[in-house]
Design an enzyme around this catalytic site. Sequence first.
Site, PDB file in Angstrom:
ATOM      1  N   ARG A  38       0.799  -1.213   0.000  1.00 45.63           N
ATOM      2  CA  ARG A  38       0.000   0.000   0.000  1.00 45.63           C
ATOM      3  C   ARG A  38       0.836   1.269   0.000  1.00 45.63           C
ATOM      4  O   ARG A  38       0.502   2.228  -0.686  1.00 45.63           O
ATOM      5  CB  ARG A  38      -0.910  -0.085   1.237  1.00 45.63           C
ATOM      6  CG  ARG A  38      -1.608   1.139   1.646  1.00 45.63           C
ATOM      7  CD  ARG A  38      -2.842   1.404   0.801  1.00 45.63           C
ATOM      8  NE  ARG A  38      -3.559   2.484   1.440  1.00 45.63           N
ATOM      9  CZ  ARG A  38      -3.204   3.751   1.353  1.00 45.63           C
ATOM     10  NH1 ARG A  38      -2.172   4.094   0.621  1.00 45.63           N
ATOM     11  NH2 ARG A  38      -3.883   4.686   1.993  1.00 45.63           N
ATOM     12  N   ASP A  45     -13.437   2.478  -2.565  1.00 39.49           N
ATOM     13  CA  ASP A  45     -14.024   3.174  -1.416  1.00 39.49           C
ATOM     14  C   ASP A  45     -15.343   3.794  -1.843  1.00 39.49           C
ATOM     15  O   ASP A  45     -15.558   4.059  -3.028  1.00 39.49           O
ATOM     16  CB  ASP A  45     -13.079   4.265  -0.888  1.00 39.49           C
ATOM     17  CG  ASP A  45     -13.472   4.676   0.531  1.00 39.49           C
ATOM     18  OD1 ASP A  45     -13.007   4.044   1.482  1.00 39.49           O
ATOM     19  OD2 ASP A  45     -14.287   5.610   0.672  1.00 39.49           O
TER      20      ASP A  45
HETATM   21  O1  CP3 Z   1     -12.093  -5.299   2.232  1.00 41.61           O
HETATM   22  C1  CP3 Z   1     -12.725  -4.221   2.023  1.00 41.61           C
HETATM   23  O2  CP3 Z   1     -13.852  -4.062   2.494  1.00 41.61           O
HETATM   24  C2  CP3 Z   1     -12.001  -3.220   1.175  1.00 41.61           C
HETATM   25  C3  CP3 Z   1     -12.770  -2.269   0.404  1.00 41.61           C
HETATM   26  C4  CP3 Z   1     -13.397  -1.085   1.128  1.00 41.61           C
HETATM   27  C5  CP3 Z   1     -12.720   0.071   1.632  1.00 41.61           C
HETATM   28  N1  CP3 Z   1     -13.666   0.989   1.992  1.00 41.61           N
HETATM   29  C6  CP3 Z   1     -11.276   0.265   1.679  1.00 41.61           C
HETATM   30  C7  CP3 Z   1     -10.720   1.193   2.695  1.00 41.61           C
HETATM   31  C8  CP3 Z   1     -14.771  -0.861   1.291  1.00 41.61           C
HETATM   32  C9  CP3 Z   1     -15.905  -1.804   0.977  1.00 41.61           C
HETATM   33  C10 CP3 Z   1     -14.902   0.459   1.821  1.00 41.61           C
HETATM   34  C11 CP3 Z   1     -16.202   1.096   2.006  1.00 41.61           C
HETATM   35  C12 CP3 Z   1     -16.287   2.245   2.896  1.00 41.61           C
HETATM   36  N2  CP3 Z   1     -15.501   3.358   2.942  1.00 41.61           N
HETATM   37  C13 CP3 Z   1     -17.325   2.415   3.835  1.00 41.61           C
HETATM   38  C14 CP3 Z   1     -18.436   1.449   4.051  1.00 41.61           C
HETATM   39  C15 CP3 Z   1     -17.958   0.269   4.806  1.00 41.61           C
HETATM   40  C16 CP3 Z   1     -17.899   0.459   6.292  1.00 41.61           C
HETATM   41  O3  CP3 Z   1     -16.823   0.310   6.844  1.00 41.61           O
HETATM   42  O4  CP3 Z   1     -18.958   0.703   6.872  1.00 41.61           O
HETATM   43  C17 CP3 Z   1     -17.118   3.638   4.483  1.00 41.61           C
HETATM   44  C18 CP3 Z   1     -17.961   4.228   5.583  1.00 41.61           C
HETATM   45  C19 CP3 Z   1     -15.972   4.229   3.894  1.00 41.61           C
HETATM   46  C20 CP3 Z   1     -15.356   5.544   4.216  1.00 41.61           C
HETATM   47  C21 CP3 Z   1     -14.006   5.306   4.796  1.00 41.61           C
HETATM   48  N3  CP3 Z   1     -12.891   5.007   4.027  1.00 41.61           N
HETATM   49  C22 CP3 Z   1     -13.633   5.253   6.158  1.00 41.61           C
HETATM   50  C23 CP3 Z   1     -14.549   5.517   7.326  1.00 41.61           C
HETATM   51  C24 CP3 Z   1     -12.265   4.916   6.199  1.00 41.61           C
HETATM   52  C25 CP3 Z   1     -11.419   4.654   7.418  1.00 41.61           C
HETATM   53  C26 CP3 Z   1     -10.430   5.710   7.718  1.00 41.61           C
HETATM   54  C27 CP3 Z   1      -9.201   5.151   8.395  1.00 41.61           C
HETATM   55  O5  CP3 Z   1      -8.122   5.288   7.807  1.00 41.61           O
HETATM   56  O6  CP3 Z   1      -9.346   4.569   9.478  1.00 41.61           O
HETATM   57  C28 CP3 Z   1     -11.820   4.779   4.873  1.00 41.61           C
HETATM   58  C29 CP3 Z   1     -10.473   4.405   4.420  1.00 41.61           C
HETATM   59  C30 CP3 Z   1     -10.342   3.016   3.915  1.00 41.61           C
HETATM   60  N4  CP3 Z   1     -11.165   2.470   2.961  1.00 41.61           N
HETATM   61  C31 CP3 Z   1      -9.344   2.063   4.291  1.00 41.61           C
HETATM   62  C32 CP3 Z   1      -9.578   0.917   3.511  1.00 41.61           C
HETATM   63  C33 CP3 Z   1      -8.775  -0.348   3.469  1.00 41.61           C
HETATM   64  C34 CP3 Z   1      -8.232   2.251   5.329  1.00 41.61           C
HETATM   65  C35 CP3 Z   1      -7.262   3.297   4.996  1.00 41.61           C
HETATM   66  C36 CP3 Z   1      -6.076   2.947   4.156  1.00 41.61           C
HETATM   67  O7  CP3 Z   1      -5.574   1.803   4.075  1.00 41.61           O
HETATM   68  O8  CP3 Z   1      -5.564   3.943   3.579  1.00 41.61           O
END
Ligand code: CP3
Length: 346
Positions: A39, A75
């Site tokens: 990543r 995302d």
């Molecule tokens: O395995 C999977 O589910 C991967 C695909 C995925 C991601 N986001 C990758 C991600 C999916 C299905 C999502 C959807 C998503 N994004 C939702 C709905 C799912 C849920 O958790 O309810 C929501 C609310 C988001 C918005 C979002 N994106 C948040 C709240 C965050 C977390 C912020 C953090 O860093 O803690 C993200 C970032 C994100 N999306 C990460 C991943 C793997 C982590 C950050 C990273 O690796 O850079």
Amino acid sequence: MTERTSAFLAACRLEPHDRVPVWFMRQAGRSLPEYRALRGEGSILDAIRQPKVAAEITLQPVRRYGVDAAILYSDIVVPVAAIGFGVDVAPGTGPVVAQPFRTKADLDRLRPLDAERDTPYVLETVAAVAEELGDDVPVIGFAGAPFTVASYLVEGKPSRTYAKTKALMQGDPGLWSALADRLADLAIASLRSQVEAGAGAVQVFDSWAGALSPAQYERHVLPASRKVFEGVADLDVPRIHFGVNTGELLRLMREAGADVIGVDWRTPLSVARSRVGNDIALQGNLDPALCLAPWPVVADEVRAVLADNGGHPGHVFNLGHGVLPETDPAVLERVVQLVHDEGKTT
Ligand code: CP3
């Protein structure tokens, strides 16, 4: 490619199959060392824009865990970011919006999505993963539901109270429904393009809908969510509808029209069934926090979820929400094994 029908697709459709299928929300991500290695730094949106990287991250958990479905590495803010609304995902925080949605003029910032032009990288990723996995392990495409995406656009950042969103919804219902309707169109365009590229199922994440009362949900959220499910109904892929803390909303969520309802850990599957009926599939619902407990505790909880399902053919085993970053991947490996060994459908 094989002739065998995927257990995951069969369970979504309440058709006979030989094992309880399992996958994990957020199975791709920070709990995997191979994810962290690939990543690198920077916004997740940059990683998503690189199909080779995104496809590999999507495949990592499938290889390691032996799950029955792959969830696309993307995302929920990708479509709004791609049309230039000005959204980023801040590491450790989540989606942030430079100029939040405030007035009618902001509707002009939400033009329709032309998925092939705006998000070609998503479609390349889906196609690459589908090609690699064949029919046995379908790729789940996804989109954010209008309410959950709107909550980020209106609040400008993750929120605990959704105060600005609720104030807009109830204070200016006309503007709110115009916003929700545009976000429904974006979700439909994105989901349709993912299915055309090879996704075998879709999930609509209304993660934060549990913040709403049933009356608020029914009046201000259900119409746009229903539009999303109707907008992909002809594609002949299972449609999953998930939210957190939605015990009181399950009946209304069923009315939105999905084929599978995701249930978090607060509501036992048997209680969820008493609310949504027996003729629809459920997905869930091990508490993700319990994956941090000693294995015998986890195993008991997995067995309790299976027992509560009671052999109903419409069960896709999952966590009640996403994998926590501090989860030991070895525990998830054992969960998959246990569900496959002991899960029974009648
Ligand atoms: O395995 C999977 O589910 C991967 C695909 C995925 C991601 N986001 C990758 C991600 C999916 C299905 C999502 C959807 C998503 N994004 C939702 C709905 C799912 C849920 O958790 O309810 C929501 C609310 C988001 C918005 C979002 N994106 C948040 C709240 C965050 C977390 C912020 C953090 O860093 O803690 C993200 C970032 C994100 N999306 C990460 C991943 C793997 C982590 C950050 C990273 O690796 O850079």
